[in-house]
Design a protein around this motif. Structure first.
Motif, short mmCIF file in Angstrom:
data_model
loop_
_atom_site.label_atom_id
_atom_site.label_comp_id
_atom_site.label_asym_id
_atom_site.label_seq_id
_atom_site.Cartn_x
_atom_site.Cartn_y
_atom_site.Cartn_z
N ARG A 33 -0.09 -2.90 -6.74
CA ARG A 33 -0.82 -2.73 -8.00
C ARG A 33 -2.28 -2.40 -7.76
O ARG A 33 -2.90 -1.66 -8.53
CB ARG A 33 -0.69 -4.01 -8.82
CG ARG A 33 -1.30 -3.91 -10.22
CD ARG A 33 -0.84 -5.04 -11.12
NE ARG A 33 -1.41 -6.33 -10.74
CZ ARG A 33 -0.71 -7.31 -10.20
NH1 ARG A 33 0.58 -7.17 -9.97
NH2 ARG A 33 -1.29 -8.47 -9.89
N HIS A 34 -2.86 -2.95 -6.69
CA HIS A 34 -4.30 -2.79 -6.49
C HIS A 34 -4.66 -1.71 -5.46
O HIS A 34 -5.69 -1.05 -5.62
CB HIS A 34 -4.91 -4.12 -6.08
CG HIS A 34 -4.84 -5.17 -7.15
ND1 HIS A 34 -5.41 -5.00 -8.38
CD2 HIS A 34 -4.23 -6.38 -7.17
CE1 HIS A 34 -5.18 -6.07 -9.12
NE2 HIS A 34 -4.46 -6.91 -8.41
N GLY B 81 -3.31 9.92 -1.89
CA GLY B 81 -4.38 10.66 -2.54
C GLY B 81 -5.74 10.07 -2.25
O GLY B 81 -6.02 9.60 -1.15
N VAL B 82 -6.60 10.07 -3.28
CA VAL B 82 -7.96 9.58 -3.15
C VAL B 82 -8.01 8.14 -3.66
O VAL B 82 -7.54 7.87 -4.77
CB VAL B 82 -8.93 10.46 -3.97
CG1 VAL B 82 -10.36 9.95 -3.84
CG2 VAL B 82 -8.83 11.90 -3.53
N PRO B 83 -8.56 7.18 -2.89
CA PRO B 83 -8.54 5.78 -3.32
C PRO B 83 -9.32 5.55 -4.60
O PRO B 83 -10.38 6.14 -4.82
CB PRO B 83 -9.19 5.03 -2.15
CG PRO B 83 -9.29 5.99 -1.05
CD PRO B 83 -9.21 7.36 -1.60
N LEU B 84 -8.79 4.65 -5.44
CA LEU B 84 -9.52 4.21 -6.61
C LEU B 84 -10.58 3.19 -6.18
O LEU B 84 -10.61 2.75 -5.04
CB LEU B 84 -8.57 3.58 -7.62
CG LEU B 84 -7.54 4.54 -8.26
CD1 LEU B 84 -6.50 3.76 -9.03
CD2 LEU B 84 -8.23 5.54 -9.16
N GLY B 85 -11.43 2.81 -7.12
CA GLY B 85 -12.49 1.85 -6.81
C GLY B 85 -13.83 2.54 -6.78
O GLY B 85 -14.06 3.46 -5.99
N ASP C 60 -4.08 11.49 -7.29
CA ASP C 60 -3.89 12.80 -6.66
C ASP C 60 -5.10 13.69 -6.91
O ASP C 60 -5.66 13.72 -8.01
CB ASP C 60 -2.63 13.47 -7.22
CG ASP C 60 -2.24 14.69 -6.40
OD1 ASP C 60 -2.68 15.79 -6.77
OD2 ASP C 60 -1.54 14.52 -5.40
N GLU C 61 -5.51 14.43 -5.89
CA GLU C 61 -6.69 15.29 -6.02
C GLU C 61 -6.53 16.35 -7.10
O GLU C 61 -7.50 16.72 -7.76
CB GLU C 61 -6.99 15.97 -4.67
CG GLU C 61 -7.46 15.01 -3.60
CD GLU C 61 -7.87 15.73 -2.33
OE1 GLU C 61 -8.09 16.96 -2.39
OE2 GLU C 61 -7.97 15.08 -1.28
N ALA D 21 0.83 -1.21 0.00
CA ALA D 21 0.00 0.00 0.00
C ALA D 21 0.86 1.26 0.00
O ALA D 21 0.55 2.24 -0.68
CB ALA D 21 -0.93 -0.01 1.22
N ILE D 22 1.97 1.21 0.74
CA ILE D 22 2.87 2.37 0.77
C ILE D 22 3.55 2.55 -0.59
O ILE D 22 3.61 3.66 -1.13
CB ILE D 22 3.92 2.18 1.89
CG1 ILE D 22 3.24 2.20 3.26
CG2 ILE D 22 4.99 3.26 1.80
CD1 ILE D 22 4.15 1.84 4.41
N LEU D 23 4.05 1.43 -1.15
CA LEU D 23 4.73 1.51 -2.45
C LEU D 23 3.77 1.93 -3.55
O LEU D 23 4.16 2.61 -4.50
CB LEU D 23 5.35 0.15 -2.79
CG LEU D 23 6.51 -0.30 -1.89
CD1 LEU D 23 6.94 -1.72 -2.27
CD2 LEU D 23 7.69 0.66 -2.00
N GLY D 24 2.51 1.53 -3.44
CA GLY D 24 1.53 1.89 -4.45
C GLY D 24 0.99 3.29 -4.31
O GLY D 24 0.18 3.73 -5.12
N GLY D 25 1.40 4.01 -3.26
CA GLY D 25 0.92 5.38 -3.06
C GLY D 25 -0.51 5.45 -2.57
O GLY D 25 -1.20 6.45 -2.78
N PHE D 26 -0.97 4.38 -1.90
CA PHE D 26 -2.36 4.34 -1.47
C PHE D 26 -2.69 5.43 -0.46
O PHE D 26 -3.82 5.92 -0.40
CB PHE D 26 -2.66 2.96 -0.87
CG PHE D 26 -4.11 2.73 -0.53
CD1 PHE D 26 -5.07 2.68 -1.52
CD2 PHE D 26 -4.50 2.55 0.78
CE1 PHE D 26 -6.40 2.46 -1.21
CE2 PHE D 26 -5.83 2.32 1.11
CZ PHE D 26 -6.77 2.27 0.11
N PHE D 27 -1.70 5.82 0.34
CA PHE D 27 -1.95 6.82 1.38
C PHE D 27 -1.75 8.26 0.89
O PHE D 27 -1.88 9.20 1.67
CB PHE D 27 -1.03 6.56 2.58
CG PHE D 27 -1.31 5.27 3.28
CD1 PHE D 27 -2.43 5.11 4.06
CD2 PHE D 27 -0.45 4.19 3.13
CE1 PHE D 27 -2.70 3.92 4.71
CE2 PHE D 27 -0.71 2.99 3.76
CZ PHE D 27 -1.83 2.85 4.55
#
Length: 707
Positions: free
Chosen positions: A393-394, A15-19, A399-400, A7-13
């Motif tokens: 990946r998931h 911006g705004v989550p996808l899905g 970014d806003e 999650a950290i490597l994917g940049g999950f924290f």
């Protein structure tokens, strides 16, 4: 840890989550937090689809719990960060939960370990199953909670039914938690429990009795949600449109998906599908053992249910609670059964591998044991790297600034007296604009296919929004968000007020308002879902002339009425006499417009305001036949007051409400309240569970129940 790292490597924290559904769940959670901070115990969600009661949600627990946590922790943790943390934490806990679920189901340690590891590697063609792909691709936030709880609840139920020394508390509480987290997973758990009862003949009646106790006690504990959910089920939208996912898959299509690995290994080599296939063979060979037989029977039942209405026709709707069920939900059951079969099979293969290694020649320092450990460590290290890569990946975000959200928030929130519109015809039907932007601006948006898709009848009508001035006024739409190449869809009375050369905001000269005066000279007769095709055609066109039909399930015998038939046809009755039979709605419209085109509406709305769970206005009324319309979804839990005195609310097309106002100037207030009995049941359930758990802590059983 691999999930967190991914999650950290994917940049999950960042911006705004996808899905698709993630934004809607975040919006609902943040709104619940706002209501709780205000001390509200009534929950009307007004941000999309003209509003709907949150107790109609089929997955109430995650939103309510996260809403409470958000309200409590907001000074310390930003709401969006807390939401994303909840996603990562749930998936980080997944292997542990599935390991213990496997152990409670009777697996040995190695099989249970593999059972826990495999859950992070599921990948299906619909991104709708138990794998991590469902989080980002579909944003199935509450399904993650169901995925976490399903093996634990299944294992607890399995132990309780097959070991009379195990108590009732754990399976009941886990069943309740699963049901409240996601109704489908609760339903599937009930099906699994029924299979456990019948999978063996010996002790069948005793197991049936014990399962009945779990169901009855669970019904009592969850009654605060279950009773109003069932009582008001006719006001849910259900499945407005049905395709393959809603109706089920053909036998040959399902066989093709299985043979090509699309059920478990979409986008990769079908290694998990091969394990499941081997597991089926091994389970048939060992079908005398309870766990293998349970997995086989449950797998067969699940496949039969996944075939749905497409295969079984109207018989499928005879199954309790399946009339409005999305059949694709059973792909989760396929995954659960597949892992039940694959994990022990993989363990058998590993033991065979260990036996084979024992036969290999080699130097003394490279013993078979060391070789086996090295192979396992290499495989486990590769698995951890794979999970980190899958998570990166998931579990992603955007970014806003790429979505122009900061500038859009500033523009859209300038006027909250009307709704704004994001739409597929305008190129803005992304969940960021449909759900997240309303949450950030606290200004309602017209339509959403995420939360509320099943929960309100209004969505059906909003899908046919026709961009006429009458529709903008009917639904109180004061602004529209469009991409550059879709501007021709906008009506000419809107004026551009903002652009970044890619997105455009167009606004009306003045807000249409949440209130209007109309006449209701005719009635549409039929079921709330049956009347939708006809009502969608008639409502905006008649509203142009200040007319909307009342909605009733029975013909009152006086005045004009439209009796709805199939395929958008209807009969027109006048004073108990039929004047047009089996007419298309379009042809009826012309007749009705000619009949009701008349004097303009003279009553006026002088002032209006909105608040959570409430709409209020000051009006200057001329009395009957003019009635005051509120442009919010109808529901029986709304109450109305005229100058502080109770007044009756009437249901009018498309799914709105009206009240009668006598001549003169009056103060009108409409308020939504959760049923009082629901609040009482919630307090009773909460206290009951606390006392029951306290008894278990203070007086623990002395008997040990080994796995």
């Amino acid at each position: 840890m691999s999930v967190v790292l991914g999650a950290i490597l994917g940049g999950f924290f960042d911006g705004v989550p996808l899905g698709d559904d993630n934004s809607s769940h975040y919006a609902e959670i943040s709104y619940i937090a706002e209501l709780l901070r205000l001390g509200e115990t009534d929950f009307w969600f007004d941000q999309t689809n003209l509003g709907y009661p949150l107790f109609l949600a089929y997955q109430p627990a995650p939103s309510l719990v996260m809403g409470a946590l958000t309200a409590l922790l907001e000074p310390l943790v930003a709401p969006m960060l807390l939401f994303k943390l909840s996603v990562v934490i749930v998936w980080a806990l997944m292997p542990t939960a599935w390991f213990w679920g496997g152990r409670w189901l009777g697996m040995d340690r190695l099989s249970a370990l593999i059972f826990g590891l495999l859950i992070l590697s599921v990948s299906d063609f619909r991104t709708f199953g138990l794998g991590m792909t469902s989080v980002t691709a579909m944003g199935l936030y509450t399904q993650s909670y169901g995925t976490l709880l399903l093996p634990l609840a299944s294992g607890a139920l399995y132990r309780y039914l097959f070991d009379d020394r195990v108590g009732l508390r754990a399976p009941t509480l886990l069943f309740c938690t699963t049901l409240l987290s996601h109704a489908y997973f609760g339903l599937y758990l009930a099906i699994a429990g029924a299979v456990m009862v019948f999978v063996r003949r010996d002790g069948l009646f005793a197991r049936a009795d014990r399962l009945t106790r779990v169901f009855v006690l669970s019904a009592l504990i969850t009654a605060f949600w279950l009773v109003p959910f069932v009582h008001y089920i006719e006001y849910q939208g259900g499945l407005p449109w049905r395709g393959e996912s809603e109706n089920g898959y053909r036998v040959l299509e399902l066989a093709r998906l299985a043979a090509t690995g699309q059920l478990f290994d979409h986008g990769r080599l079908p290694w998990m599908s091969a394990l499941v296939a081997l597991g089926l063979l091994l389970a048939w060979k060992r079908r005398g053992e309870t766990l293998w037989r349970f997995a086989l029977v449950l797998f067969a039942v699940t496949i039969a249910l996944l075939l749905g209405r497409t295969t079984w026709g109207v018989l499928y709707d005879w199954i309790p609670l399946h009339t409005e069920l999305e059949v694709v939900r059973y792909i989760n059951g396929v995954h659960f059964c597949g892992l039940l079969l694959a994990a022990p099979t993989c363990a058998v293969l590993l033991w065979r591998l260990a036996d084979w290694i024992e036969t290999l020649p080699g130097p003394n320092w490279l013993s078979p044991r060391r070789t086996g450990v090295a192979v396992l460590l290499a495989a486990f290290g590769g698995y951890l790297v794979s999970v980190a890569a899958i998570s990166a990946r998931h579990l992603r975000s955007v970014d806003e600034s790429e979505l122009a959200l900061p500038a859009l928030v500033e523009r859209i929130e300038t006027d909250r007296s009307s709704r704004f519109l994001a739409h597929k015809k305008l190129g803005t039907a992304r969940h960021f604009y449909l759900n997240l932007l309303p949450a950030l601006t606290r200004r309602p948006q017209l339509e959403s296919f995420s939360r509320g898709y099943h929960d309100t009848l209004s969505l059906y009508y909003l899908e046919y929004f026709d961009f006429t001035a009458a529709s903008f006024r009917l639904y109180n739409v004061g602004a529209a968000l469009a991409q550059r190449d879709a501007l021709e869809e906008l009506p000419s009375f809107l004026t551009q007020t903002w652009t970044n050369e890619e997105l455009y905001v167009y606004e009306a000269p003045e807000a249409p308002g949440y209130f209007d005066f109309i006449r209701t000279p005719l009635t549409i007769v039929g079921g709330l879902k049956q009347i939708r095709p006809v009502t969608a055609i008639l409502s905006p066109r008649l509203f142009h002339f200040g007319i909307l039909p009342r909605i009733s399930s029975d013909d009152e015998g006086a005045g004009d009425s439209i009796h709805v038939r199939a395929r958008a046809h209807a009969d027109l009755w006048r004073d108990g006499r039929i004047v047009a039979q089996n007419e298309r709605a379009g042809r009826l419209l012309g007749r009705l417009v000619d009949d009701y085109r008349g004097e303009p509406i003279r009553s006026q709305v002088l002032e209006e305001r909105t608040a959570p769970n409430e709409y209020a206005a000051i009006v200057d009324a001329r009395g009957a036949p003019e009635r005051l319309l509120l442009k919010a979804s109808y529901h029986p839990c709304w109450t109305a007051e005229v100058d502080g005195e109770p007044s009756t609310i009437d249901h009018v097309a498309p799914n709105l409400m009206v009240v009668d106002v006598p001549p003169g100037q009056h103060r009108i207030r409409l308020r939504f309240r959760n049923p009082n009995y629901q609040k009482a049941l919630f307090i009773a359930s909460l206290l009951g569970v606390i006392v029951w758990c306290a008894i278990g802590v203070l007086h623990p059983s002395r008997r040990r129940h080994p796995i």
